[in-house]
Scaffold this motif. Structure first.
Motif, PDB file in Angstrom:
ATOM      1  N   ASP A 136       6.818  -4.580 -25.972  1.00 26.60           N
ATOM      2  CA  ASP A 136       7.914  -3.670 -26.301  1.00 26.60           C
ATOM      3  C   ASP A 136       8.092  -2.572 -25.256  1.00 26.60           C
ATOM      4  O   ASP A 136       9.184  -2.007 -25.119  1.00 26.60           O
ATOM      5  CB  ASP A 136       7.713  -3.041 -27.685  1.00 26.60           C
ATOM      6  CG  ASP A 136       7.897  -4.051 -28.799  1.00 26.60           C
ATOM      7  OD1 ASP A 136       8.825  -4.887 -28.709  1.00 26.60           O
ATOM      8  OD2 ASP A 136       7.124  -3.988 -29.768  1.00 26.60           O
ATOM      9  N   ASP A 137       7.046  -2.256 -24.502  1.00 29.53           N
ATOM     10  CA  ASP A 137       7.155  -1.207 -23.485  1.00 29.53           C
ATOM     11  C   ASP A 137       8.219  -1.522 -22.443  1.00 29.53           C
ATOM     12  O   ASP A 137       8.813  -0.623 -21.865  1.00 29.53           O
ATOM     13  CB  ASP A 137       5.809  -0.978 -22.792  1.00 29.53           C
ATOM     14  CG  ASP A 137       4.859  -0.161 -23.634  1.00 29.53           C
ATOM     15  OD1 ASP A 137       5.332   0.753 -24.342  1.00 29.53           O
ATOM     16  OD2 ASP A 137       3.649  -0.426 -23.587  1.00 29.53           O
ATOM     17  N   ALA A 138       8.484  -2.792 -22.205  1.00 34.11           N
ATOM     18  CA  ALA A 138       9.464  -3.184 -21.188  1.00 34.11           C
ATOM     19  C   ALA A 138      10.901  -3.039 -21.663  1.00 34.11           C
ATOM     20  O   ALA A 138      11.810  -2.923 -20.847  1.00 34.11           O
ATOM     21  CB  ALA A 138       9.208  -4.627 -20.751  1.00 34.11           C
ATOM     22  N   THR A 139      11.120  -3.029 -22.975  1.00 42.04           N
ATOM     23  CA  THR A 139      12.494  -3.068 -23.494  1.00 42.04           C
ATOM     24  C   THR A 139      12.877  -1.893 -24.393  1.00 42.04           C
ATOM     25  O   THR A 139      14.055  -1.716 -24.683  1.00 42.04           O
ATOM     26  CB  THR A 139      12.715  -4.368 -24.284  1.00 42.04           C
ATOM     27  OG1 THR A 139      11.774  -4.419 -25.361  1.00 42.04           O
ATOM     28  CG2 THR A 139      12.548  -5.590 -23.390  1.00 42.04           C
ATOM     29  N   CYS A 140      11.932  -1.092 -24.824  1.00 42.38           N
ATOM     30  CA  CYS A 140      12.243   0.000 -25.750  1.00 42.38           C
ATOM     31  C   CYS A 140      12.777   1.227 -25.012  1.00 42.38           C
ATOM     32  O   CYS A 140      12.823   1.266 -23.787  1.00 42.38           O
ATOM     33  CB  CYS A 140      11.001   0.374 -26.562  1.00 42.38           C
ATOM     34  SG  CYS A 140       9.697   1.122 -25.589  1.00 42.38           S
ATOM     35  N   LEU A 141      13.192   2.215 -25.784  1.00 39.85           N
ATOM     36  CA  LEU A 141      13.645   3.497 -25.241  1.00 39.85           C
ATOM     37  C   LEU A 141      12.460   4.453 -25.221  1.00 39.85           C
ATOM     38  O   LEU A 141      11.875   4.741 -26.270  1.00 39.85           O
ATOM     39  CB  LEU A 141      14.758   4.079 -26.120  1.00 39.85           C
ATOM     40  CG  LEU A 141      15.992   3.210 -26.310  1.00 39.85           C
ATOM     41  CD1 LEU A 141      16.906   3.816 -27.372  1.00 39.85           C
ATOM     42  CD2 LEU A 141      16.733   3.047 -24.996  1.00 39.85           C
ATOM     43  N   HIS A 142      12.087   4.917 -24.045  1.00 43.51           N
ATOM     44  CA  HIS A 142      10.997   5.886 -23.907  1.00 43.51           C
ATOM     45  C   HIS A 142      11.605   7.271 -23.755  1.00 43.51           C
ATOM     46  O   HIS A 142      12.607   7.449 -23.065  1.00 43.51           O
ATOM     47  CB  HIS A 142      10.151   5.581 -22.664  1.00 43.51           C
ATOM     48  CG  HIS A 142       9.446   4.278 -22.711  1.00 43.51           C
ATOM     49  ND1 HIS A 142       8.237   4.120 -23.333  1.00 43.51           N
ATOM     50  CD2 HIS A 142       9.785   3.068 -22.226  1.00 43.51           C
ATOM     51  CE1 HIS A 142       7.844   2.856 -23.216  1.00 43.51           C
ATOM     52  NE2 HIS A 142       8.772   2.195 -22.548  1.00 43.51           N
ATOM     53  N   TYR A 143      10.989   8.268 -24.389  1.00 46.67           N
ATOM     54  CA  TYR A 143      11.441   9.651 -24.295  1.00 46.67           C
ATOM     55  C   TYR A 143      10.316  10.491 -23.713  1.00 46.67           C
ATOM     56  O   TYR A 143       9.143  10.275 -24.033  1.00 46.67           O
ATOM     57  CB  TYR A 143      11.830  10.192 -25.672  1.00 46.67           C
ATOM     58  CG  TYR A 143      13.069   9.536 -26.215  1.00 46.67           C
ATOM     59  CD1 TYR A 143      14.312  10.161 -26.107  1.00 46.67           C
ATOM     60  CD2 TYR A 143      13.017   8.281 -26.814  1.00 46.67           C
ATOM     61  CE1 TYR A 143      15.462   9.555 -26.592  1.00 46.67           C
ATOM     62  CE2 TYR A 143      14.164   7.669 -27.297  1.00 46.67           C
ATOM     63  CZ  TYR A 143      15.375   8.306 -27.186  1.00 46.67           C
ATOM     64  OH  TYR A 143      16.520   7.704 -27.649  1.00 46.67           O
ATOM     65  N   LEU A 144      10.689  11.461 -22.895  1.00 43.45           N
ATOM     66  CA  LEU A 144       9.720  12.320 -22.230  1.00 43.45           C
ATOM     67  C   LEU A 144      10.063  13.784 -22.489  1.00 43.45           C
ATOM     68  O   LEU A 144      11.216  14.190 -22.341  1.00 43.45           O
ATOM     69  CB  LEU A 144       9.742  12.052 -20.717  1.00 43.45           C
ATOM     70  CG  LEU A 144       8.806  12.891 -19.853  1.00 43.45           C
ATOM     71  CD1 LEU A 144       7.332  12.638 -20.210  1.00 43.45           C
ATOM     72  CD2 LEU A 144       9.058  12.594 -18.374  1.00 43.45           C
TER      73      LEU A 144
END
Length: 138
Positions: free
Chosen positions: A38-46
Protein backbone atom coordinates in the motif's frame (compact mmCIF):
# COMPACT_ATOMS: atom_id res chain seq x y z
CA UNK A 1 3.02 23.76 11.17
CA UNK A 2 2.00 22.82 7.65
CA UNK A 3 0.42 19.40 7.07
CA UNK A 4 0.25 18.48 3.41
CA UNK A 5 0.13 15.65 0.93
CA UNK A 6 3.62 14.24 0.48
CA UNK A 7 3.75 14.63 -3.29
CA UNK A 8 7.50 14.48 -3.89
CA UNK A 9 10.03 11.69 -3.41
CA UNK A 10 11.75 13.71 -0.67
CA UNK A 11 8.47 14.27 1.22
CA UNK A 12 7.54 10.59 0.99
CA UNK A 13 11.01 9.65 2.22
CA UNK A 14 10.52 11.98 5.20
CA UNK A 15 7.27 10.10 5.97
CA UNK A 16 9.13 6.77 5.83
CA UNK A 17 11.90 8.14 8.07
CA UNK A 18 9.32 9.13 10.70
CA UNK A 19 7.69 5.70 10.55
CA UNK A 20 11.10 4.02 10.91
CA UNK A 21 11.93 6.14 13.98
CA UNK A 22 8.54 5.72 15.69
CA UNK A 23 7.41 2.22 14.77
CA UNK A 24 10.57 0.21 14.03
CA UNK A 25 13.08 1.84 16.37
CA UNK A 26 10.90 3.12 19.21
CA UNK A 27 8.05 0.59 19.30
CA UNK A 28 10.22 -2.32 18.08
CA UNK A 29 7.74 -3.36 15.35
CA UNK A 30 9.46 -5.81 13.00
CA UNK A 31 10.54 -4.05 9.81
CA UNK A 32 8.75 -6.65 7.67
CA UNK A 33 5.46 -5.67 9.37
CA UNK A 34 5.90 -1.93 8.79
CA UNK A 35 6.31 -1.76 5.03
CA UNK A 36 3.66 -3.05 2.62
CA UNK A 37 2.43 -2.78 -0.97
CA UNK A 38 0.00 0.00 0.00
CA UNK A 39 2.95 2.37 0.50
CA UNK A 40 3.34 2.61 -3.29
CA UNK A 41 -0.26 3.65 -3.98
CA UNK A 42 -1.69 5.37 -0.89
CA UNK A 43 -1.77 9.07 0.00
CA UNK A 44 1.04 9.98 2.41
CA UNK A 45 0.80 13.15 4.52
CA UNK A 46 3.70 14.98 6.12
CA UNK A 47 3.65 17.45 9.01
CA UNK A 48 6.39 20.05 8.83
CA UNK A 49 9.74 18.82 7.58
CA UNK A 50 9.52 15.63 9.58
CA UNK A 51 7.43 16.10 12.71
CA UNK A 52 4.67 13.63 11.88
CA UNK A 53 3.01 11.54 9.21
CA UNK A 54 0.02 9.40 8.33
CA UNK A 55 -1.37 7.71 5.24
CA UNK A 56 -4.75 7.13 3.60
CA UNK A 57 -5.60 4.02 1.60
CA UNK A 58 -8.73 4.33 -0.58
CA UNK A 59 -11.18 1.46 0.09
CA UNK A 60 -14.27 2.28 -1.96
CA UNK A 61 -16.05 5.14 -0.18
CA UNK A 62 -13.94 4.60 2.96
CA UNK A 63 -10.60 6.24 3.70
CA UNK A 64 -8.46 3.75 5.63
CA UNK A 65 -6.16 5.85 7.80
CA UNK A 66 -2.97 4.31 9.06
CA UNK A 67 0.63 4.70 10.12
CA UNK A 68 -0.18 7.79 12.18
CA UNK A 69 3.10 8.78 13.82
CA UNK A 70 4.43 11.86 15.61
CA UNK A 71 8.08 12.29 16.53
CA UNK A 72 8.81 12.42 20.29
CA UNK A 73 9.76 16.10 20.26
CA UNK A 74 6.30 17.01 18.92
CA UNK A 75 4.11 14.79 21.10
CA UNK A 76 1.72 16.51 23.47
CA UNK A 77 1.46 19.57 21.21
CA UNK A 78 -1.80 18.64 19.50
CA UNK A 79 0.00 17.75 16.27
CA UNK A 80 -1.46 14.24 16.14
CA UNK A 81 -5.00 15.62 16.29
CA UNK A 82 -4.16 18.24 13.64
CA UNK A 83 -2.80 15.53 11.34
CA UNK A 84 -5.97 13.49 11.80
CA UNK A 85 -8.25 16.49 11.24
CA UNK A 86 -6.36 17.36 8.06
CA UNK A 87 -6.64 13.79 6.75
CA UNK A 88 -10.34 13.59 7.55
CA UNK A 89 -11.09 16.97 5.91
CA UNK A 90 -9.10 16.01 2.83
CA UNK A 91 -10.76 12.58 2.66
CA UNK A 92 -14.20 14.19 2.81
CA UNK A 93 -13.22 16.66 0.07
CA UNK A 94 -12.09 13.69 -2.06
CA UNK A 95 -15.57 12.14 -1.73
CA UNK A 96 -15.01 9.57 1.00
CA UNK A 97 -18.02 9.19 3.30
CA UNK A 98 -16.34 7.22 6.08
CA UNK A 99 -12.95 6.64 7.66
CA UNK A 100 -11.55 3.62 9.45
CA UNK A 101 -8.34 2.82 11.22
CA UNK A 102 -6.70 0.12 13.28
CA UNK A 103 -5.83 1.83 16.56
CA UNK A 104 -3.24 0.61 18.98
CA UNK A 105 -5.32 -0.08 22.10
CA UNK A 106 -3.59 2.60 24.18
CA UNK A 107 -4.61 5.25 21.58
CA UNK A 108 -8.35 4.43 21.42
CA UNK A 109 -9.34 7.42 23.58
CA UNK A 110 -7.35 9.76 21.30
CA UNK A 111 -9.31 8.61 18.24
CA UNK A 112 -12.62 8.65 20.14
CA UNK A 113 -12.09 12.38 20.76
CA UNK A 114 -11.91 12.76 16.97
CA UNK A 115 -15.25 11.00 16.43
CA UNK A 116 -14.13 7.42 15.88
CA UNK A 117 -16.01 4.51 17.48
CA UNK A 118 -14.26 1.27 18.45
CA UNK A 119 -15.69 -1.96 17.06
CA UNK A 120 -15.06 -5.61 17.81
CA UNK A 121 -12.41 -7.26 19.96
CA UNK A 122 -8.75 -6.38 20.39
CA UNK A 123 -6.37 -8.25 18.05
CA UNK A 124 -2.67 -8.51 17.28
CA UNK A 125 -2.08 -7.22 13.74
CA UNK A 126 1.22 -9.10 13.51
CA UNK A 127 3.28 -6.40 15.20
CA UNK A 128 2.93 -7.84 18.70
CA UNK A 129 0.82 -4.81 19.72
CA UNK A 130 -2.93 -5.09 20.39
CA UNK A 131 -5.19 -3.09 18.07
CA UNK A 132 -8.90 -2.44 17.64
CA UNK A 133 -10.85 -1.43 14.53
CA UNK A 134 -12.37 2.06 14.70
CA UNK A 135 -14.73 3.85 12.29
CA UNK A 136 -16.07 7.38 11.79
CA UNK A 137 -18.48 9.04 9.40
CA UNK A 138 -17.08 11.95 7.43
Amino acid sequence: MKIALADTDAARQACFDIRRAVFIEEQQIPEAEEWDADDATCLHYLAGDGAGTARVIPRGDTAKIGRVAVMKAHRGTGLGARIMQTLMEDAKARGFTAAELESQVYAIAFYERLGFVAEGPDYDDGSGILHRLMRAKL
